[in-house]
Design a protein around this motif. Structure first.
Motif, PDB file in Angstrom:
ATOM      1  N   PRO A 260      16.079 -13.919   4.147  1.00 18.77           N
ATOM      2  CA  PRO A 260      15.367 -13.618   2.902  1.00 18.77           C
ATOM      3  C   PRO A 260      16.211 -12.730   1.978  1.00 18.77           C
ATOM      4  O   PRO A 260      17.002 -11.903   2.433  1.00 18.77           O
ATOM      5  N   ILE A 261      16.024 -12.911   0.683  1.00 16.75           N
ATOM      6  CA  ILE A 261      16.775 -12.193  -0.341  1.00 16.75           C
ATOM      7  C   ILE A 261      16.037 -10.897  -0.710  1.00 16.75           C
ATOM      8  O   ILE A 261      14.808 -10.836  -0.690  1.00 16.75           O
ATOM      9  N   TYR A 262      16.780  -9.882  -1.069  1.00 16.00           N
ATOM     10  CA  TYR A 262      16.172  -8.623  -1.507  1.00 16.00           C
ATOM     11  C   TYR A 262      15.525  -8.770  -2.884  1.00 16.00           C
ATOM     12  O   TYR A 262      15.987  -9.544  -3.732  1.00 16.00           O
ATOM     13  N   ASP A 263      14.489  -7.992  -3.103  1.00 10.16           N
ATOM     14  CA  ASP A 263      13.932  -7.802  -4.441  1.00 10.16           C
ATOM     15  C   ASP A 263      14.615  -6.554  -5.002  1.00 10.16           C
ATOM     16  O   ASP A 263      14.140  -5.431  -4.827  1.00 10.16           O
ATOM     17  N   TRP A 264      15.749  -6.752  -5.661  1.00 14.35           N
ATOM     18  CA  TRP A 264      16.561  -5.632  -6.101  1.00 14.35           C
ATOM     19  C   TRP A 264      15.854  -4.783  -7.164  1.00 14.35           C
ATOM     20  O   TRP A 264      16.099  -3.583  -7.276  1.00 14.35           O
ATOM     21  N   GLU A 265      14.984  -5.409  -7.959  1.00 12.44           N
ATOM     22  CA  GLU A 265      14.240  -4.638  -8.953  1.00 12.44           C
ATOM     23  C   GLU A 265      13.296  -3.651  -8.279  1.00 12.44           C
ATOM     24  O   GLU A 265      13.190  -2.486  -8.695  1.00 12.44           O
ATOM     25  N   ALA A 266      12.614  -4.113  -7.243  1.00  9.88           N
ATOM     26  CA  ALA A 266      11.710  -3.223  -6.495  1.00  9.88           C
ATOM     27  C   ALA A 266      12.489  -2.098  -5.817  1.00  9.88           C
ATOM     28  O   ALA A 266      12.045  -0.937  -5.809  1.00  9.88           O
ATOM     29  N   LEU A 267      13.648  -2.431  -5.267  1.00  9.86           N
ATOM     30  CA  LEU A 267      14.476  -1.409  -4.620  1.00  9.86           C
ATOM     31  C   LEU A 267      14.976  -0.390  -5.631  1.00  9.86           C
ATOM     32  O   LEU A 267      14.992   0.817  -5.357  1.00  9.86           O
ATOM     33  N   GLU A 268      15.366  -0.864  -6.822  1.00 13.93           N
ATOM     34  CA  GLU A 268      15.872   0.053  -7.847  1.00 13.93           C
ATOM     35  C   GLU A 268      14.794   1.035  -8.288  1.00 13.93           C
ATOM     36  O   GLU A 268      15.071   2.223  -8.530  1.00 13.93           O
ATOM     37  N   LYS A 269      13.556   0.573  -8.398  1.00 12.08           N
ATOM     38  CA  LYS A 269      12.453   1.443  -8.828  1.00 12.08           C
ATOM     39  C   LYS A 269      12.264   2.608  -7.862  1.00 12.08           C
ATOM     40  O   LYS A 269      11.773   3.674  -8.253  1.00 12.08           O
ATOM     41  N   GLU A 270      12.640   2.417  -6.604  1.00 11.70           N
ATOM     42  CA  GLU A 270      12.523   3.478  -5.607  1.00 11.70           C
ATOM     43  C   GLU A 270      13.877   4.106  -5.287  1.00 11.70           C
ATOM     44  O   GLU A 270      14.094   4.655  -4.211  1.00 11.70           O
ATOM     45  N   GLU A 271      14.802   3.978  -6.261  1.00  9.66           N
ATOM     46  CA  GLU A 271      16.144   4.566  -6.150  1.00  9.66           C
ATOM     47  C   GLU A 271      16.898   4.081  -4.905  1.00  9.66           C
ATOM     48  O   GLU A 271      17.645   4.835  -4.295  1.00  9.66           O
ATOM     49  N   TYR A 272      16.652   2.825  -4.556  1.00 11.79           N
ATOM     50  CA  TYR A 272      17.356   2.170  -3.440  1.00 11.79           C
ATOM     51  C   TYR A 272      17.175   2.929  -2.127  1.00 11.79           C
ATOM     52  O   TYR A 272      18.058   2.932  -1.259  1.00 11.79           O
TER      53      TYR A 272
END
Length: 492
Positions: A260-272
């Motif tokens: 599965p691929i990451y949801d990078w936008e969701a990760l960015e919102k939580e500062e990765y």
């Protein structure tokens, strides 16, 4: 940068009597071998718990360790098992190969005995271990316990209430499966206790450990089940897209990895934070971290879930330098090697250079074109030079079967190879003599082994990850040979 060198060999490939390499005396002996050979690095593959297919790049958790590496003789020394509990079981008939099917049955039998004998003995230590690893341990142990409850099927096939992590279901299974949950926590306690002792010994003897972080996590993993918000999944927690590589000269349909691929936008919102935690935990295990498929942070190939090949995928932009700036802000100047192999673009090269991470050069790839960047005279100092990796054929296998005639002839001429020296030693000399600050060879290449000793054939299932070195092959004569070469090229 200090000139140095090391050897790539996974824990599973160590010799020993019980089916697979472990954190026991043979691992400590290998550290001694590295020291006597003038080496400063031991590179290994991911230490995670492998599942179907036995790949260390497809694990049940990005944080948990592989129970197979727990050493029985150390458990006996701790009074958790007796020799009769493990000495007569069948772990496979070949000294130089892992038999995962037999290991799965009999290794787990012994670990269960150790757990039952441990009850009431490690309460303080387990409590402290749980507290230190609260980030991932509780979800992992519950995941493994529920997985066993459902006869080991993927979590996608569990009952909906626990698959979707409804609070009442989690509470119910935590009560129902308490003993099984405690078992998996104890197993992880043993893993980290034994690994830390081995790593401490290596570091005390001047050997640093290079470990591996796969860019993706497995579909059947505690990571996705416990943190679906960080992945590109639908409301039913099914993947929308999965990972792979586009078609190329090696594969007309590309490579379908299926992670599965990451949801990078969701990760960015939580500062990765999830990635920060992952790197931080990895740096507790290793001195240097190699990040697999580094180019996927600039852009990654994503394929619609359910496709049978990777042909219908597309390139999608990754987090780029933003992720690595946050890593530096939160963790400081971490020691990372960028696995920058495969389809490279100017954007990927810029990302690697902007991070300052050393990339990789593979000498076995150097002889197929004109003035390849993998030829030693083109190496920057800030790179790690390899004869080959776990995904390549061995040097002798390449020479005898997979390498083209023109490539072989170019290698002979470029390296001024002689019959007496041999192809394997010649390529090792090539990377040892290069300007790269760090040179690495595989144990298979150091021993001059052929195709049968190859560790992995990418995009194939079965027969991979099984190679083991024989105890007699790790000896003082070989240590002296590699020491002399290492001293000659000022890497001691």
């Amino acid at each position: 940068m200090e000139r140095s060198s090391g050897i790539l060999m996974h824990i599973s490939s160590l010799p020993g009597k019980y089916g697979i390499g472990t954190f026991g005396k043979q691992a400590f002996a290998f550290v001694d071998f590295l020291k006597n050979g003038g080496q400063k690095y031991w590179q290994i593959l991911p230490l995670g718990q492998t599942g179907y297919g036995d790949s260390p790049y497809q694990c049940f958790s990005a944080f948990a360790g592989n129970p197979y590496f727990i050493d029985f003789e150390l458990l006996e020394k701790d009074g958790l098992i007796e020799k009769k509990d493990y000495d007569t079981l069948d772990y496979g008939s070949k000294e130089d190969a892992v038999d995962y099917s037999k290991l799965f049955i009999n290794k787990n039998k012994v670990l269960r005995i150790a757990y039952n004998n441990s009850k009431g003995k490690y309460n303080k230590e387990i409590k402290e271990f749980k507290s230190k690893n609260d980030l991932w341990l509780k979800d992992y142990a519950l995941y493994m316990a529920v997985k066993k409850h459902f006869n080991l099927v993927s979590w996608y096939n569990w009952d909906d209430d626990i698959r979707l992590r409804e609070n009442q279901a989690i509470e119910r299974y935590e009560v129902l499966l308490k003993d099984e949950i405690d078992y998996w926590i104890f197993i992880q306690y043993l893993f980290f206790k034994q690994w830390q002792a081995l790593k401490d010994y290596a570091n005390e003897n001047g050997i640093r450990i290079i470990g591996d972080i796969p860019i993706y996590v497995a579909e059947d993993s505690a990571d996705i089940w416990s943190n679906p918000k960080y992945f590109n999944v639908d409301k039913d927690m099914k993947p929308i897209t999965v990972s792979g590589c586009p078609p190329d000269t090696f594969s007309s349909t590309g490579q379908l990895w299926g992670n599965p691929i990451y949801d990078w936008e969701a990760l960015e919102k939580e500062e990765y934070n999830w990635w920060i935690d992952r790197v931080r935990e990895s740096l507790k295990l290793y001195d240097v971290v190699r990040i697999d498929h580094f180019r996927g942070f600039e852009a990654y190939w994503e394929v619609p879930y359910g496709d049978k090949t990777a042909e219908n995928g597309k390139w999608t932009k990754g987090p780029g330098i933003k992720l690595f700036k946050v890593i530096k802000e939160k963790l400081g100047d971490v020691k990372i090697i960028a696995e920058d192999l495969g389809f490279m673009t100017e954007e990927v090269i810029k990302l690697r250079d902007d991070t300052g991470f050393p990339g990789m050069k593979i000498l076995q790839f150097a002889f197929g074109g004109e003035n390849s960047e993998d030829l030693p005279h083109n190496y920057p100092v800030n790179c790690v030079a390899y004869t080959g990796t776990h995904d390549n054929d061995t040097i002798c296998g390449w020479y005898n079967s997979t390498g083209g005639k023109d490539e072989i002839e170019k290698a002979k001429k470029y390296l001024n190879l002689t019959y007496e020296e041999g192809i394997a030693r010649g390529l090792i000399r090539g990377v040892w003599g290069s300007t790269a600050y760090l040179a690495i060879t595989t144990m298979q290449d150091l021993l001059g082994l052929g195709k049968a000793a190859r560790m992995n054939f990418p995009s194939t299932l079965g027969g991979n990850w099984i190679w083991r070195v024989r105890e007699k092959d790790i000896n003082d004569k070989l240590a002296k040979e590699i020491y002399d070469l290492t001293k000659l090229y000022n890497r001691c």
